[in-house]
Design a protein around this motif. Structure first.
Motif, PDB file in Angstrom:
ATOM      1  N   ASP A  22     -10.301   2.691  -1.541  1.00  0.00           N
ATOM      2  CA  ASP A  22      -9.645   1.526  -0.947  1.00  0.00           C
ATOM      3  C   ASP A  22      -8.249   1.905  -0.457  1.00  0.00           C
ATOM      4  O   ASP A  22      -7.837   1.515   0.644  1.00  0.00           O
ATOM      5  CB  ASP A  22      -9.559   0.396  -1.976  1.00  0.00           C
ATOM      6  CG  ASP A  22      -8.939  -0.863  -1.390  1.00  0.00           C
ATOM      7  OD1 ASP A  22      -9.626  -1.570  -0.633  1.00  0.00           O
ATOM      8  OD2 ASP A  22      -7.747  -1.125  -1.681  1.00  0.00           O
ATOM      9  N   PHE A  23      -7.533   2.676  -1.260  1.00  0.00           N
ATOM     10  CA  PHE A  23      -6.188   3.111  -0.878  1.00  0.00           C
ATOM     11  C   PHE A  23      -6.227   3.924   0.408  1.00  0.00           C
ATOM     12  O   PHE A  23      -5.409   3.732   1.313  1.00  0.00           O
ATOM     13  CB  PHE A  23      -5.584   3.930  -2.019  1.00  0.00           C
ATOM     14  CG  PHE A  23      -4.194   4.440  -1.743  1.00  0.00           C
ATOM     15  CD1 PHE A  23      -3.090   3.611  -1.866  1.00  0.00           C
ATOM     16  CD2 PHE A  23      -3.990   5.758  -1.359  1.00  0.00           C
ATOM     17  CE1 PHE A  23      -1.810   4.081  -1.610  1.00  0.00           C
ATOM     18  CE2 PHE A  23      -2.723   6.235  -1.099  1.00  0.00           C
ATOM     19  CZ  PHE A  23      -1.630   5.390  -1.226  1.00  0.00           C
ATOM     20  N   VAL A  82       0.860  -1.192   0.000  1.00  0.00           N
ATOM     21  CA  VAL A  82       0.000   0.000   0.000  1.00  0.00           C
ATOM     22  C   VAL A  82       0.892   1.237   0.000  1.00  0.00           C
ATOM     23  O   VAL A  82       0.979   1.979   0.968  1.00  0.00           O
ATOM     24  CB  VAL A  82      -0.950   0.012   1.209  1.00  0.00           C
ATOM     25  CG1 VAL A  82      -2.010   1.105   1.044  1.00  0.00           C
ATOM     26  CG2 VAL A  82      -1.640  -1.332   1.372  1.00  0.00           C
ATOM     27  N   THR A  83       1.599   1.403  -1.102  1.00  0.00           N
ATOM     28  CA  THR A  83       2.495   2.541  -1.266  1.00  0.00           C
ATOM     29  C   THR A  83       2.082   3.330  -2.500  1.00  0.00           C
ATOM     30  O   THR A  83       1.337   2.844  -3.346  1.00  0.00           O
ATOM     31  CB  THR A  83       3.955   2.073  -1.427  1.00  0.00           C
ATOM     32  OG1 THR A  83       4.040   1.206  -2.572  1.00  0.00           O
ATOM     33  CG2 THR A  83       4.425   1.326  -0.195  1.00  0.00           C
ATOM     34  N   LEU A  84       2.590   4.544  -2.591  1.00  0.00           N
ATOM     35  CA  LEU A  84       2.259   5.400  -3.727  1.00  0.00           C
ATOM     36  C   LEU A  84       3.431   5.355  -4.708  1.00  0.00           C
ATOM     37  O   LEU A  84       4.306   6.218  -4.700  1.00  0.00           O
ATOM     38  CB  LEU A  84       1.984   6.828  -3.251  1.00  0.00           C
ATOM     39  CG  LEU A  84       1.193   7.720  -4.202  1.00  0.00           C
ATOM     40  CD1 LEU A  84      -0.171   7.110  -4.504  1.00  0.00           C
ATOM     41  CD2 LEU A  84       1.011   9.105  -3.593  1.00  0.00           C
ATOM     42  N   ASP A  85       3.449   4.313  -5.540  1.00  0.00           N
ATOM     43  CA  ASP A  85       4.497   4.109  -6.529  1.00  0.00           C
ATOM     44  C   ASP A  85       4.161   4.932  -7.777  1.00  0.00           C
ATOM     45  O   ASP A  85       3.180   4.644  -8.479  1.00  0.00           O
ATOM     46  CB  ASP A  85       4.584   2.620  -6.871  1.00  0.00           C
ATOM     47  CG  ASP A  85       5.685   2.297  -7.859  1.00  0.00           C
ATOM     48  OD1 ASP A  85       6.297   3.236  -8.417  1.00  0.00           O
ATOM     49  OD2 ASP A  85       5.936   1.101  -8.084  1.00  0.00           O
ATOM     50  N   LEU A  86       4.959   5.950  -8.063  1.00  0.00           N
ATOM     51  CA  LEU A  86       4.657   6.854  -9.174  1.00  0.00           C
ATOM     52  C   LEU A  86       4.566   6.121 -10.508  1.00  0.00           C
ATOM     53  O   LEU A  86       3.809   6.540 -11.399  1.00  0.00           O
ATOM     54  CB  LEU A  86       5.720   7.954  -9.265  1.00  0.00           C
ATOM     55  CG  LEU A  86       5.849   8.894  -8.054  1.00  0.00           C
ATOM     56  CD1 LEU A  86       6.881   9.974  -8.334  1.00  0.00           C
ATOM     57  CD2 LEU A  86       4.505   9.514  -7.691  1.00  0.00           C
ATOM     58  N   ARG A 120      -4.302   3.871   3.861  1.00  0.00           N
ATOM     59  CA  ARG A 120      -3.258   4.887   3.958  1.00  0.00           C
ATOM     60  C   ARG A 120      -3.831   6.295   4.088  1.00  0.00           C
ATOM     61  O   ARG A 120      -3.389   7.225   3.401  1.00  0.00           O
ATOM     62  CB  ARG A 120      -2.353   4.823   2.727  1.00  0.00           C
ATOM     63  CG  ARG A 120      -1.295   3.739   2.709  1.00  0.00           C
ATOM     64  CD  ARG A 120      -0.278   3.858   3.835  1.00  0.00           C
ATOM     65  NE  ARG A 120       0.340   5.160   3.966  1.00  0.00           N
ATOM     66  CZ  ARG A 120       1.408   5.551   3.292  1.00  0.00           C
ATOM     67  NH1 ARG A 120       1.982   4.760   2.418  1.00  0.00           N
ATOM     68  NH2 ARG A 120       1.915   6.747   3.495  1.00  0.00           N
ATOM     69  N   SER A 121      -4.802   6.490   4.948  1.00  0.00           N
ATOM     70  CA  SER A 121      -5.407   7.820   5.068  1.00  0.00           C
ATOM     71  C   SER A 121      -4.394   8.865   5.521  1.00  0.00           C
ATOM     72  O   SER A 121      -4.523  10.050   5.206  1.00  0.00           O
ATOM     73  CB  SER A 121      -6.592   7.793   6.034  1.00  0.00           C
ATOM     74  OG  SER A 121      -6.160   7.523   7.351  1.00  0.00           O
ATOM     75  N   GLU A 137      -2.266  11.492 -12.123  1.00  0.00           N
ATOM     76  CA  GLU A 137      -3.609  10.973 -11.898  1.00  0.00           C
ATOM     77  C   GLU A 137      -3.494   9.662 -11.137  1.00  0.00           C
ATOM     78  O   GLU A 137      -2.718   8.770 -11.515  1.00  0.00           O
ATOM     79  CB  GLU A 137      -4.340  10.732 -13.212  1.00  0.00           C
ATOM     80  CG  GLU A 137      -5.713  10.099 -13.032  1.00  0.00           C
ATOM     81  CD  GLU A 137      -6.411   9.803 -14.349  1.00  0.00           C
ATOM     82  OE1 GLU A 137      -7.164   8.805 -14.413  1.00  0.00           O
ATOM     83  OE2 GLU A 137      -6.204  10.558 -15.316  1.00  0.00           O
ATOM     84  N   PHE A 138      -4.253   9.532 -10.043  1.00  0.00           N
ATOM     85  CA  PHE A 138      -4.248   8.277  -9.290  1.00  0.00           C
ATOM     86  C   PHE A 138      -4.979   7.222 -10.101  1.00  0.00           C
ATOM     87  O   PHE A 138      -6.121   7.410 -10.508  1.00  0.00           O
ATOM     88  CB  PHE A 138      -4.917   8.450  -7.931  1.00  0.00           C
ATOM     89  CG  PHE A 138      -4.840   7.231  -7.062  1.00  0.00           C
ATOM     90  CD1 PHE A 138      -3.792   7.068  -6.166  1.00  0.00           C
ATOM     91  CD2 PHE A 138      -5.794   6.229  -7.146  1.00  0.00           C
ATOM     92  CE1 PHE A 138      -3.697   5.934  -5.379  1.00  0.00           C
ATOM     93  CE2 PHE A 138      -5.716   5.089  -6.363  1.00  0.00           C
ATOM     94  CZ  PHE A 138      -4.668   4.933  -5.479  1.00  0.00           C
ATOM     95  N   VAL A 139      -4.325   6.085 -10.317  1.00  0.00           N
ATOM     96  CA  VAL A 139      -4.910   4.983 -11.073  1.00  0.00           C
ATOM     97  C   VAL A 139      -5.291   3.877 -10.087  1.00  0.00           C
ATOM     98  O   VAL A 139      -4.440   3.353  -9.372  1.00  0.00           O
ATOM     99  CB  VAL A 139      -3.934   4.444 -12.135  1.00  0.00           C
ATOM    100  CG1 VAL A 139      -4.547   3.236 -12.854  1.00  0.00           C
ATOM    101  CG2 VAL A 139      -3.561   5.534 -13.129  1.00  0.00           C
ATOM    102  N   GLY A 140      -6.564   3.529 -10.046  1.00  0.00           N
ATOM    103  CA  GLY A 140      -7.020   2.484  -9.127  1.00  0.00           C
ATOM    104  C   GLY A 140      -8.169   2.965  -8.258  1.00  0.00           C
ATOM    105  O   GLY A 140      -8.759   4.020  -8.487  1.00  0.00           O
ATOM    106  N   ASP A 141      -8.475   2.186  -7.235  1.00  0.00           N
ATOM    107  CA  ASP A 141      -9.565   2.475  -6.317  1.00  0.00           C
ATOM    108  C   ASP A 141      -9.017   3.353  -5.191  1.00  0.00           C
ATOM    109  O   ASP A 141      -8.399   2.860  -4.244  1.00  0.00           O
ATOM    110  CB  ASP A 141     -10.133   1.162  -5.756  1.00  0.00           C
ATOM    111  CG  ASP A 141     -11.350   1.370  -4.861  1.00  0.00           C
ATOM    112  OD1 ASP A 141     -11.536   2.484  -4.351  1.00  0.00           O
ATOM    113  OD2 ASP A 141     -12.107   0.394  -4.671  1.00  0.00           O
TER     114      ASP A 141
END
Length: 334
Positions: free
Chosen positions: A170-171, A145-149, A175-176, A163-167
């Motif tokens: 859920d992320f 659950v990381t923010l891999d560019l 990872r709030s 742009e965030f790709v995915g749900d």
């Protein structure tokens, strides 16, 4: 509400309560120092602050038309943010929050507006908290659950916008904390009905973000560090156990987890994660109580209130206390 013709593109909302002079002035000056974007309004809600907002901003004269101060009796940060939301001018495009002890990078509003103008409902950027070496994007998290560019779409190379790709909902469940309180801006009409829970003193931000992110369809972000945050406390670290605020914070977090479980629709995986977090918080409460009993003064009224409102914390008191003793014994031997 103000007339639509008076509406800014962005309303920057600041809940304010400080005992030290100069903090709010520095924060507001960081907004006034924004480059490349000027169509904003700063709405400050003075929540019965010992150092008044008016006295803090007496030296800021040339930009006072961009600042509105609203006074209220002390009711907590959630109530102050809600009061600010109630006073967002009709027709305002976007809303951003800023804590009164944080400072913005001069490029923040221009980048946020650039992303939102592309049709995104929510924008968030990186930030760094005082006393913590890593930025929010680098904080430890659940594996995977990381923010891999490389997994997201670059939409503006010059401003490092993705742009965030995915749900995204859920992320955020997992990872709030990647979204700092001062580096999030959103399309106001998308979240116009979202408010802060005033009954849960700590954890309000997380609840707000979950409700908002359920409604946001398109999300943009940037890895740029847009804010320097005031110092916080990590109550899930042993260094935070037994501190003056820890029991109060943990008691609130228990209520926060229960509220999320009862009020926000989630799938089985998401529910399991929040339930684990609740169990960890109950353990941390016991650990903090254990440390505070040995080294400080315990607020037994708060402890009793927590046991009454959450019987599971009391039910698990002995097993969790035994676990605390085992952990401490292993630490002492190492």
């Amino acid at each position: 509400m103000n007339e639509k013709s008076d509406a800014p593109t962005v309303a920057v909302l600041i809940p304010y309560f400080q005992k030290q002079k100069g903090i709010l002035e520095n924060t507001v000056r960081s907004v006034l120092a924004q480059r490349g974007f000027d169509d904003y309004k700063v709405i400050i809600v003075d929540d019965g602050s010992p150092v008044s907002a008016e006295s803090e901003l007496v030296s800021i004269v040339s930009h006072r038309e961009k600042i509105r101060i609203i006074q209220q009796k002390n009711a907590g940060p959630g109530a102050a943010r809600n009061k600010a939301l109630e006073n967002v001018p009709d027709g305002t495009g976007y809303v951003a929050f800023l804590d009164s002890d944080d400072q913005l990078d001069p490029s923040y509003l221009a980048d946020a507006v650039s992303a939102l103008d592309k049709g995104y409902d929510l924008f968030f950027g990186n930030s760094r908290r005082a006393g913590i070496e890593k930025s929010r994007f680098e904080w430890d998290s659940i594996p995977g659950v990381t923010l891999d560019l490389t997994q997201h779409r670059l939409i503006d190379e010059a401003h490092e916008l993705y742009e965030f790709v995915g749900d995204f909902f859920d992320f955020v469940v997992f990872r709030s904390n990647i979204i700092g309180p001062s580096t999030m801006a959103y399309r106001y009409r998308v979240g116009s009905n979202v408010r802060f829970n005033e009954k849960i003193y700590n954890g309000q931000d997380r609840i707000f973000k979950l409700f908002l992110c359920r409604q946001a369809k398109k999300v943009a972000f940037s890895p740029k560090e847009y804010a320097r945050e005031g110092k916080g406390i990590n109550i899930f670290d042993s260094a935070g156990w037994g501190t003056e605020r820890s029991l109060s914070l943990l008691s609130s977090y228990i209520e926060m987890c229960k509220f999320i479980l009862n009020n926000i629709p989630m799938n089985a995986r998401q529910l399991a994660h929040v339930k684990r977090h609740l169990a960890q918080t109950r353990y941390a409460f016991t650990a903090s109580l254990f440390h505070q009993t040995r080294h400080g003064t315990v607020d037994w009224k708060l402890v009793g209130k927590t046991f009454v409102s959450d019987s599971a914390t009391l039910l698990w008191l002995v097993p969790n206390a035994m676990k605390v003793v085992k952990v401490k014994s292993r630490a002492d031997r190492s």
